[in-house]
Design a protein around this motif. Structure first.
Motif, short mmCIF file in Angstrom:
data_model
loop_
_atom_site.label_atom_id
_atom_site.label_comp_id
_atom_site.label_asym_id
_atom_site.label_seq_id
_atom_site.Cartn_x
_atom_site.Cartn_y
_atom_site.Cartn_z
N CYS A 21 45.95 24.40 37.07
CA CYS A 21 45.11 25.23 36.20
C CYS A 21 43.67 25.23 36.69
CB CYS A 21 45.20 24.73 34.76
SG CYS A 21 44.13 25.59 33.59
N VAL A 22 43.12 24.04 36.94
CA VAL A 22 41.72 23.94 37.37
C VAL A 22 41.53 24.62 38.72
CG1 VAL A 22 39.88 22.34 38.04
CG2 VAL A 22 41.30 21.85 36.03
N ASP A 23 42.48 24.46 39.63
CA ASP A 23 42.36 25.12 40.93
C ASP A 23 42.28 26.64 40.79
OD1 ASP A 23 42.36 22.74 42.28
OD2 ASP A 23 44.48 22.83 42.89
N SER A 24 43.03 27.20 39.83
CA SER A 24 42.98 28.66 39.62
C SER A 24 41.62 29.09 39.08
CB SER A 24 44.10 29.10 38.67
OG SER A 24 43.83 28.75 37.32
N ILE A 25 40.98 28.22 38.31
CA ILE A 25 39.63 28.52 37.79
C ILE A 25 38.60 28.40 38.91
CG2 ILE A 25 37.83 27.75 36.20
CD1 ILE A 25 40.12 26.78 34.35
N ALA A 27 38.96 29.00 41.90
CA ALA A 27 39.09 30.11 42.84
C ALA A 27 38.33 31.35 42.39
CB ALA A 27 40.57 30.44 43.04
N LEU A 28 37.86 31.37 41.14
CA LEU A 28 37.11 32.51 40.64
C LEU A 28 35.73 32.57 41.28
CD1 LEU A 28 37.94 32.18 36.83
CD2 LEU A 28 38.93 33.82 38.43
N PRO A 29 35.15 33.76 41.41
CA PRO A 29 33.78 33.86 41.94
C PRO A 29 32.79 33.15 41.03
CG PRO A 29 34.87 36.02 41.87
CD PRO A 29 35.74 35.08 41.10
N GLY A 30 31.72 32.65 41.62
CA GLY A 30 30.66 32.03 40.84
C GLY A 30 30.77 30.52 40.81
N ARG A 97 47.36 29.40 34.09
CA ARG A 97 46.69 29.65 35.37
C ARG A 97 46.06 31.02 35.32
NH1 ARG A 97 51.48 27.30 37.31
NH2 ARG A 97 52.33 29.27 38.08
N VAL A 98 44.84 31.12 35.82
CA VAL A 98 44.11 32.38 35.84
C VAL A 98 44.62 33.24 36.99
CG1 VAL A 98 41.85 33.48 36.07
CG2 VAL A 98 42.06 31.29 34.86
N GLU A 99 44.86 34.52 36.70
CA GLU A 99 45.34 35.44 37.73
C GLU A 99 44.39 36.62 37.96
OE1 GLU A 99 49.37 36.53 36.70
OE2 GLU A 99 50.15 34.61 37.45
N SER A 100 43.35 36.74 37.15
CA SER A 100 42.42 37.87 37.27
C SER A 100 41.09 37.39 37.85
CB SER A 100 42.16 38.51 35.90
OG SER A 100 43.35 39.08 35.39
N PRO A 101 40.73 37.85 39.05
CA PRO A 101 39.48 37.38 39.67
C PRO A 101 38.22 37.78 38.92
CG PRO A 101 40.47 39.17 40.94
CD PRO A 101 41.48 38.77 39.92
#
Length: 286
Positions: A21-25, A27-30, A97-101
């Motif tokens: 979960c944290v890895d997917s976060i 990976a987001l920009p910023g 898990r986040v899937e939207s960049p």
């Protein structure tokens, strides 16, 4: 921009899922910070997570000290972010898990529009979305909260003898919303309640209420958030352009413990969610 927003990921036992979960976060920009809160896992998960993320500039791993439930654990993270001046918070369970960049961008745009709570498209292993949990406040929902087992019995009688009642909650309610050519609903939709596995609480909510209500241990957290919003006339929206994956909830306890937790939550909801306020909100929205 992303420093205006932070993430809280609640862990109990399942540290491997939390890392994903944290890895997917991350990976987001910023540079949005992530606070991982271990809810007093009995299997050493806190030590595993602390070692895994040691030295990471964006990740803080905290231990709650006791397993006070969903709201209590998330509040540890919310307070930690508030100490940094961050009042826009995404709370996530470990099996998401986040899937939207562009998730952070959309959350902050909702904040700028005065929205208090945002729920994303919650994708699981089966077709459809778990959001919105309740598109509109209904009399059936109010009856289910305040009549409890009596309402269940009445529904059973109606099902057998009169007419099949509408479901109290609508797990596939997103399918009833207008669909655009890309498979989404084309933007924000005002709803009554969104799923607590992953939601954005903007500063409009956290300035009004400070944190989550810790009288609920497990199950019913979304109900209290929705009730808080309806009584303060704050907006709750569903944004299907924000997509997250939600796996099986392995961190919650099955069997008798779960039944006791649900019963305790229902008693708390009846005490806190006054029927007069709900009826007034229902009449106002119809």
């Amino acid at each position: 921009m992303s420093s205006d927003l932070g993430f809280v990921v609640l862990n109990y036992v399942n540290h491997d899922e939390t890392v994903r979960c944290v890895d997917s976060i991350l990976a987001l920009p910023g540079e949005a910070p992530v606070v991982v809160v271990d809810n007093a896992s009995p299997n050493g998960a806190f030590d595993v997570l602390a070692r895994h993320f040691a030295g990471h500039p964006r990740v803080t791993v905290l231990q709650s000290g006791r397993n006070g439930g969903y709201s209590s654990g998330n509040n540890v993270g919310i307070r930690a972010l508030r100490e940094r001046g961050i009042l826009n918070v995404v709370i996530a369970t470990s099996d998401t898990r986040v899937e939207s960049p562009d998730l952070i961008e959309r959350c902050l745009a909702a904040r700028d529009a005065g929205i208090a709570v945002v729920g994303p498209y919650v994708r699981g292993d089966e077709p459809g979305s778990d959001n919105p949990m309740l598109p509109r406040l209904t009399l059936q929902y109010i009856a289910a909260i305040h009549l409890g087992k009596l309402w269940t019995a009445l529904k059973g009688i109606a099902l057998r003898t009169v007419v099949k009642p509408r479901p109290t909650r609508m797990p596939d309610a997103a399918d009833a919303l207008p669909v655009d050519d890309n498979g989404g609903t084309g933007g924000l939709t005002d709803v009554y309640m969104v799923h607590g596995c992953f939601l954005f609480l903007s500063e409009h909510y956290l300035r009004a209420f400070g944190e989550l209500d810790e009288d609920i241990f497990m199950y019913g957290e979304e109900d209290l958030i929705a009730f808080n919003c309806v009584r303060r006339r704050l907006r709750v929206v569903y944004d299907p352009r924000m997509v997250i994956y939600h796996g099986d909830a392995k961190s919650t306890s099955p069997g008798e413990f779960r039944l006791r937790a649900v019963a305790a939550s229902m008693a708390t909801l009846r005490r806190k969610m006054r029927v007069g306020t709900l009826i007034h909100a229902y009449l106002r929205s119809h």
